[in-house]
Design an enzyme around this catalytic site. Structure first.
Site, PDB file in Angstrom:
ATOM      1  N   ASP A  79       0.840  -1.199   0.000  1.00 34.95           N
ATOM      2  CA  ASP A  79       0.000   0.000   0.000  1.00 34.95           C
ATOM      3  C   ASP A  79       0.879   1.255   0.000  1.00 34.95           C
ATOM      4  OD1 ASP A  79       0.832  -0.455   2.630  1.00 34.95           O
ATOM      5  OD2 ASP A  79      -1.113  -0.122   3.546  1.00 34.95           O
ATOM      6  N   ILE A  80       1.617   1.441   1.124  1.00 34.09           N
ATOM      7  CA  ILE A  80       2.448   2.637   1.252  1.00 34.09           C
ATOM      8  C   ILE A  80       3.848   2.248   1.652  1.00 34.09           C
ATOM      9  CG2 ILE A  80       2.929   4.609   2.735  1.00 34.09           C
ATOM     10  CD1 ILE A  80       0.344   5.518   2.772  1.00 34.09           C
ATOM     11  N   ASP A  82       6.685   3.998   3.558  1.00 32.50           N
ATOM     12  CA  ASP A  82       6.913   5.204   4.358  1.00 32.50           C
ATOM     13  C   ASP A  82       8.407   5.257   4.721  1.00 32.50           C
ATOM     14  OD1 ASP A  82       6.569   7.385   6.013  1.00 32.50           O
ATOM     15  OD2 ASP A  82       5.541   6.331   7.601  1.00 32.50           O
ATOM     16  N   THR A  83       8.795   4.780   5.901  1.00 34.47           N
ATOM     17  CA  THR A  83      10.234   4.755   6.219  1.00 34.47           C
ATOM     18  C   THR A  83      10.969   3.753   5.321  1.00 34.47           C
ATOM     19  OG1 THR A  83       9.980   3.015   7.877  1.00 34.47           O
ATOM     20  CG2 THR A  83       9.828   5.289   8.651  1.00 34.47           C
ATOM     21  N   GLY A  84      10.243   2.718   4.903  1.00 31.66           N
ATOM     22  CA  GLY A  84      10.838   1.691   4.048  1.00 31.66           C
ATOM     23  C   GLY A  84      11.195   0.434   4.831  1.00 31.66           C
ATOM     24  N   LEU A  85      10.982   0.477   6.131  1.00 24.37           N
ATOM     25  CA  LEU A  85      11.363  -0.642   6.992  1.00 24.37           C
ATOM     26  C   LEU A  85      10.580  -1.914   6.659  1.00 24.37           C
ATOM     27  CD1 LEU A  85      13.308  -0.933   9.373  1.00 24.37           C
ATOM     28  CD2 LEU A  85      11.347  -0.668  10.889  1.00 24.37           C
ATOM     29  N   THR A  86       9.278  -1.778   6.492  1.00 24.06           N
ATOM     30  CA  THR A  86       8.429  -2.943   6.214  1.00 24.06           C
ATOM     31  C   THR A  86       8.854  -3.642   4.929  1.00 24.06           C
ATOM     32  OG1 THR A  86       6.624  -1.779   7.296  1.00 24.06           O
ATOM     33  CG2 THR A  86       6.016  -3.692   6.001  1.00 24.06           C
ATOM     34  N   LYS A 110       5.751   7.429  -0.024  1.00 24.43           N
ATOM     35  CA  LYS A 110       5.713   8.609   0.841  1.00 24.43           C
ATOM     36  C   LYS A 110       7.142   8.977   1.218  1.00 24.43           C
ATOM     37  CE  LYS A 110       3.605   8.658   4.979  1.00 24.43           C
ATOM     38  NZ  LYS A 110       2.442   8.558   5.904  1.00 24.43           N
ATOM     39  N   ASP A 138      -5.545   2.637   6.475  1.00 23.36           N
ATOM     40  CA  ASP A 138      -6.305   2.786   7.721  1.00 23.36           C
ATOM     41  C   ASP A 138      -5.665   3.770   8.686  1.00 23.36           C
ATOM     42  OD1 ASP A 138      -4.027   1.103   8.447  1.00 23.36           O
ATOM     43  OD2 ASP A 138      -5.085   0.786  10.339  1.00 23.36           O
TER      44      ASP A 138
END
Ligand code: IMP
Length: 153
Positions: A79-80, A82-86, A110, A138
């Protein structure tokens, strides 16, 4: 249920639909001679994933992230980022499963808090900042069902 936040429309369902179709077209072209596995990251990517797969014009296989072994080309659908950690963590696990190749497709890139080096091969929208809800995204498990994407403040 009414939102306690002020939400501002960011991407309407029409815009999302058009962009998802473009991404699906690009992936279909890139994999015209292959049958990729589209690997969805639950839960946020679920609406994006379903629309993307159905707009593609080539055959594909689908799965959701779990520890399986994948011999074919894999396209990770998030989905997104963000920090890129996932994504970094998932890619690390995936690489151990020996896929032929791995590419990343993210609806939203992002940029504000990115602190890892990540290549997003197929990106729907780039946003600088903000917290987004809707179209699977969410806040505390709420608002995923909204067909459009909003920023909340
Ligand atoms: P990262 O590990 O920091 O890249 O965060 C990625 C995950 O955080 C995404 O898969 C989302 O589940 C969640 N996330 C990050 N930003 C947002 C947002 O603006 N709205 C909703 N979820 C978000």
């Amino acid at each position: 249920m009414d939102s306690p936040f002020k939400k501002e429309l960011l991407y309407s369902r029409i815009i999302i639909q058009a962009r998802v179709k473009e991404l699906a077209g690009q992936i279909s072209k890139d994999y015209s001679d292959r049958e990729p596995i589209l690997l969805g990251v639950l839960k946020g990517a679920v609406f994006f994933f379903a629309d993307l797969v159905r707009e593609m014009t080539i055959s594909s296989r689908i799965d959701f992230i779990r520890a399986a072994s994948y011999g074919s080309p894999v396209i990770l659908v998030e989905d997104i980022v963000d920090t890129g950690l996932t994504v970094t963590k998932i890619l690390k696990i995936l690489k151990e499963q020996g896929p032929e190749s791995i590419k990343v497709c993210a609806l939203i890139d992002k940029l504000e808090r990115r602190n890892m080096d990540i290549v997003i091969d197929y990106c729907g929208f780039q946003v600088k900042e903000g917290f987004l809800i809707g179209y699977g995204l969410d806040y505390n498990e709420q608002y995923r069902y909204l067909p459009d994407i909003y920023t909340i403040r």
